[in-house]
Write an enzyme that holds these catalytic residues in place. Structure first.
Site, PDB file in Angstrom:
ATOM      1  N   ASP A  44      -1.569  -0.945  -8.296  1.00 52.66           N
ATOM      2  CA  ASP A  44      -1.866  -1.926  -8.127  1.00 52.66           C
ATOM      3  C   ASP A  44      -3.316  -1.644  -8.123  1.00 52.66           C
ATOM      4  OD1 ASP A  44      -2.709  -4.075  -5.874  1.00 52.66           O
ATOM      5  OD2 ASP A  44      -3.265  -2.739  -4.356  1.00 52.66           O
ATOM      6  N   HIS A 100      -9.994  -7.306   1.708  1.00 54.27           N
ATOM      7  CA  HIS A 100      -9.451  -5.413   1.494  1.00 54.27           C
ATOM      8  C   HIS A 100     -10.030  -5.060   2.627  1.00 54.27           C
ATOM      9  CE1 HIS A 100      -9.194  -6.014  -2.637  1.00 54.27           C
ATOM     10  NE2 HIS A 100      -7.658  -5.746  -2.206  1.00 54.27           N
ATOM     11  N   GLY A 101      -9.218  -4.303   3.527  1.00 49.33           N
ATOM     12  CA  GLY A 101      -9.817  -3.671   4.823  1.00 49.33           C
ATOM     13  C   GLY A 101      -9.132  -4.562   6.544  1.00 49.33           C
ATOM     14  N   HIS A 142      -4.275 -10.826  -2.315  1.00 44.43           N
ATOM     15  CA  HIS A 142      -4.307  -9.648  -2.036  1.00 44.43           C
ATOM     16  C   HIS A 142      -4.500 -10.129  -0.583  1.00 44.43           C
ATOM     17  CE1 HIS A 142      -4.710  -7.227  -5.686  1.00 44.43           C
ATOM     18  NE2 HIS A 142      -3.387  -8.198  -6.196  1.00 44.43           N
ATOM     19  N   GLY A 143      -5.523  -7.977   0.651  1.00 44.29           N
ATOM     20  CA  GLY A 143      -6.163  -8.446   1.923  1.00 44.29           C
ATOM     21  C   GLY A 143      -5.359  -9.000   2.510  1.00 44.29           C
ATOM     22  N   ALA A 144      -4.049  -9.155   2.913  1.00 42.84           N
ATOM     23  CA  ALA A 144      -3.877 -10.082   3.647  1.00 42.84           C
ATOM     24  C   ALA A 144      -3.313  -9.374   5.209  1.00 42.84           C
ATOM     25  CB  ALA A 144      -2.057 -10.320   3.386  1.00 42.84           C
ATOM     26  N   ASN A 175       0.543  -8.460  -1.003  1.00 41.22           N
ATOM     27  CA  ASN A 175       0.096  -6.893  -0.527  1.00 41.22           C
ATOM     28  C   ASN A 175       0.045  -7.041   0.981  1.00 41.22           C
ATOM     29  OD1 ASN A 175       0.362  -7.731  -2.706  1.00 41.22           O
ATOM     30  ND2 ASN A 175      -1.580  -6.758  -3.894  1.00 41.22           N
ATOM     31  N   ALA A 194      -1.210  -3.014   2.952  1.00 41.48           N
ATOM     32  CA  ALA A 194      -1.850  -1.806   2.588  1.00 41.48           C
ATOM     33  C   ALA A 194      -2.372  -2.101   4.136  1.00 41.48           C
ATOM     34  CB  ALA A 194      -2.616  -1.243   1.873  1.00 41.48           C
ATOM     35  N   THR A 195      -4.137  -2.296   4.727  1.00 34.75           N
ATOM     36  CA  THR A 195      -4.387  -1.528   5.829  1.00 34.75           C
ATOM     37  C   THR A 195      -3.397  -1.413   6.973  1.00 34.75           C
ATOM     38  OG1 THR A 195      -6.473  -2.848   4.847  1.00 34.75           O
ATOM     39  CG2 THR A 195      -6.381  -2.365   7.421  1.00 34.75           C
TER      40      THR A 195
HETATM   41 ZN   LIG Z   1      -5.264  -5.256  -3.663  1.00 32.76          ZN
END
Ligand SMILES: [Zn+2]
Length: 304
Positions: A105, A201-202, A229-231, A251, A253-254
């Site tokens: 990524d 993101h975040g 991204h940033g979901a 995606n 992540a956070t």
């Molecule tokens: Zn991303």
């Protein structure tokens, strides 16, 4: 263009099952996303950081039989070692028939993409979104020229996704234009494209303005798999609208990192004398699993 996609060819010693058979469940992003798109679904992509997050994602995959993409950013690879994560996933998934892919990524260079492919990643992203348009095309093209003949999927990025992921700068989001996306895909030969449609993101500070109409426009103007991204932090309804408009990879992540840390905090608070990680880490794994299950449900439009 899609007809020319080669299947991933298993040619690494590490792809051998401990019992001597190929780990056939290891696929590329392209294969998983094509299946999802045909079913009007998305493949959830989960960023892992360590053994515990890898265990959480692997256990949910085995419990649900639902395919996912496991991914890492370069910072994670610097933290744990490039070869560590594919080896970890192969080992955890060795006896499972559930399809999955291992993806780089926000890759930052041709060299890193090559190192990841050698280590057993089946898909790589090159993120040139901060470069001028022509340079983004040129550098992304170099990655597809190296990776695509090996059957490895390549994700590019056009437009910017706000917030911080790999870098330290706090970016403003900018919206990808449909005509530019079509030109970018034609010139780079990427299999998938991350687009800027208002996500970040975040952790979101305010209410994000997600341009679902722009996803639809880009989907109509290109023949490429689209990535959001940033979901983390977006409502299930917004995510469903994005999938309906043409997104087939999302995606997360956070929210996984938050769940991990929340689980550890709760376990340590409940027993201040505990010192064996094997006693308090399962709480972190359980918190991550809850998030992973919920995101699979949204992306698949199913109840597990
Ligand atoms: Zn991303």
């Amino acid at each position: 263009m899609r007809g020319s996609i080669k299947p991933y060819v298993v040619f690494y010693g590490a792809d051998l099952h401990p019992k001597g058979i190929h780990n056939v469940a290891l696929k590329t992003n392209f294969e998983l996303m094509a299946q999802a798109e045909a079913a009007h679904q998305a493949v959830p992509a989960f960023n892992i950081d360590n053994l515990e997050s890898a265990l959480a994602v692997a256990q949910v995959m085995q419990e649900t039989g639902s395919p996912v993409i496991v991914q890492t950013i370069p910072r994670t690879l610097r933290y744990g070692g490039t070869a560590t994560y594919p080896a970890l996933m192969r080992s955890l998934m060795a006896d499972s028939a559930t399809d999955y892919a291992i993806h780089l990524d926000h890759g930052s260079s041709l060299e890193l993409a090559a190192a990841c492919i050698r280590a057993g990643f089946t898909s790589v992203m090159f993120d040139g979104s901060l470069l001028p348009f022509a340079e983004n095309i040129e550098k992304t093209r170099a990655v597809t020229a190296m990776a695509r003949p090996l059957g490895i999927s390549v994700e590019g990025e056009l437009g910017t996704i706000g917030g911080k992921e790999e870098g330290d700068t706090d970016l403003e989001s900018s919206y990808t234009k449909a005509e530019e996306a079509a030109e970018f895909v034609r010139k780079t030969d990427v299999t998938s494209l991350a687009i800027g449609v208002g996500t970040a993101h975040g952790v979101y500070k305010g209410t994000p303005h997600i341009r679902v109409d722009r996803i639809r426009e880009i989907h109509a103007a290109t023949d490429v798999q689209l990535v959001l991204h940033g979901a983390s932090g977006l409502s299930d309804d917004i995510l469903r609208s994005c999938i309906e408009a043409g997104i087939c990879k999302i995606n997360f992540a956070t929210e996984l990192r938050q769940a991990y840390t929340r689980g550890i905090r709760q376990a340590l608070a409940a027993d201040p004398n505990v010192f064996d990680p094997k006693l308090y880490m399962p709480a972190a794994i359980e918190e991550i699993k809850k998030v992973v299950r919920a995101k699979i449900e949204v992306c698949r439009g199913i109840r597990l």
